[in-house]
Design a protein around this motif. Structure first.
Motif, short mmCIF file in Angstrom:
data_model
loop_
_atom_site.label_atom_id
_atom_site.label_comp_id
_atom_site.label_asym_id
_atom_site.label_seq_id
_atom_site.Cartn_x
_atom_site.Cartn_y
_atom_site.Cartn_z
N ARG A 34 42.24 46.40 35.44
CA ARG A 34 43.44 46.06 36.22
C ARG A 34 43.21 44.81 37.06
NH1 ARG A 34 43.85 50.67 38.10
NH2 ARG A 34 42.97 50.43 40.17
N ALA A 35 42.07 44.74 37.73
CA ALA A 35 41.76 43.56 38.55
C ALA A 35 41.65 42.31 37.67
CB ALA A 35 40.46 43.77 39.33
N TYR A 36 41.07 42.45 36.49
CA TYR A 36 40.95 41.32 35.56
C TYR A 36 42.34 40.90 35.07
CZ TYR A 36 39.28 38.42 31.76
OH TYR A 36 39.04 37.36 30.91
N PHE A 37 43.20 41.86 34.77
CA PHE A 37 44.57 41.56 34.34
C PHE A 37 45.30 40.74 35.41
CE2 PHE A 37 49.09 42.63 34.41
CZ PHE A 37 49.47 42.28 33.12
N ILE A 38 45.20 41.19 36.65
CA ILE A 38 45.84 40.49 37.77
C ILE A 38 45.27 39.09 37.92
CG2 ILE A 38 46.09 40.51 40.31
CD1 ILE A 38 46.30 43.62 39.99
N GLN A 39 43.97 38.98 37.77
CA GLN A 39 43.32 37.67 37.84
C GLN A 39 43.82 36.76 36.71
OE1 GLN A 39 39.08 37.87 37.21
NE2 GLN A 39 38.73 36.02 38.40
N GLN A 40 44.00 37.32 35.52
CA GLN A 40 44.52 36.54 34.39
C GLN A 40 45.94 36.03 34.67
OE1 GLN A 40 41.32 36.23 32.96
NE2 GLN A 40 42.64 35.81 31.26
N LEU A 41 46.69 36.77 35.47
CA LEU A 41 48.04 36.33 35.85
C LEU A 41 47.99 35.26 36.95
CD1 LEU A 41 50.14 39.63 35.92
CD2 LEU A 41 50.07 37.89 34.13
N GLY A 42 46.80 35.06 37.54
CA GLY A 42 46.64 34.03 38.57
C GLY A 42 46.62 34.54 39.99
N PHE A 43 46.40 35.85 40.17
CA PHE A 43 46.44 36.45 41.49
C PHE A 43 45.14 37.20 41.79
CE2 PHE A 43 50.76 36.44 39.71
CZ PHE A 43 51.36 35.55 40.59
N GLN A 44 44.98 37.61 43.07
CA GLN A 44 43.83 38.39 43.51
C GLN A 44 44.32 39.51 44.43
OE1 GLN A 44 40.53 37.82 42.75
NE2 GLN A 44 41.05 36.07 41.48
N TYR A 45 43.81 40.73 44.23
CA TYR A 45 44.12 41.83 45.14
C TYR A 45 43.77 41.46 46.58
CZ TYR A 45 45.32 46.02 42.38
OH TYR A 45 45.94 46.96 41.61
N ALA A 46 42.65 40.75 46.75
CA ALA A 46 42.18 40.40 48.10
C ALA A 46 43.23 39.61 48.87
CB ALA A 46 40.87 39.63 48.02
N ASP A 47 43.99 38.76 48.19
CA ASP A 47 45.02 37.97 48.86
C ASP A 47 46.13 38.88 49.38
OD1 ASP A 47 43.63 35.63 48.32
OD2 ASP A 47 44.75 35.23 46.48
N MET A 48 46.46 39.91 48.62
CA MET A 48 47.47 40.88 49.04
C MET A 48 46.98 41.63 50.29
SD MET A 48 49.04 44.09 46.87
CE MET A 48 49.94 43.09 45.70
N GLU A 49 45.73 42.04 50.25
CA GLU A 49 45.17 42.81 51.36
C GLU A 49 45.06 41.97 52.64
OE1 GLU A 49 41.57 44.47 49.78
OE2 GLU A 49 42.67 45.97 48.64
#
Length: 139
Positions: A34-49
């Motif tokens: 899931r984290a890799y998928f989000i990264q492939q879209l150009g985003f990071q969970y850490a930025d949301m947090e």
């Protein structure tokens, strides 16, 4: 629909007494996918947090089909199964080295404020993510 693929080498510590991957380790692999998928879209969970928003799992379904063993490489495929602006359901397939399905899964998430755990609209707080998820989701 966009599908990401992340390879994971099965480590000895992830196996059980039977020599196969212990079932709970698949949950960690889903998170990696899931984290890799989000990264492939150009985003990071850490930025949301950093903005005070977290995305807890509110439902998880997994079905085990074939075992994986130490030394093998698993491939985790991840995609957006459904998305409604508030909830995201990710779909997963975990494949064996011979491309057989080892497990299938879905995980449902909602974005909430870290302080109050009140749901937030993704399209309002993260319009770029919203647009990317609309493009990526299963049709």
């Amino acid at each position: 629909m966009i599908i990401s693929q992340k390879e994971i080498e099965v480590r000895y510590a992830e196996t059980d007494q039977m020599g196969i991957v212990y079932h709970a380790n698949y949950l960690i692999w889903l998170e990696i996918g899931r984290a890799y998928f989000i990264q492939q879209l150009g985003f990071q969970y850490a930025d949301m947090e950093k903005r005070g928003i977290v995305s807890p799992v509110i439902d998880l379904q997994i079905s085990y089909k074939k075992p994986l063993r130490y030394g093998e490489t698993a491939t985790v495929k991840t995609w957006v199964e459904s998305y409604d602006g508030i909830r995201v359901v990710y779909g997963y397939e975990v494949l064996t080295p011979t491309n057989e399905i080892a497990a299938t899964a879905t995980s449902k998430h909602v974005c909430v404020t870290k302080e109050t755990f009140q749901p937030v609209l993704i399209r309002k707080y993260f319009p770029d993510w919203h647009e990317a998820y609309e493009r990526a989701k299963k049709r």
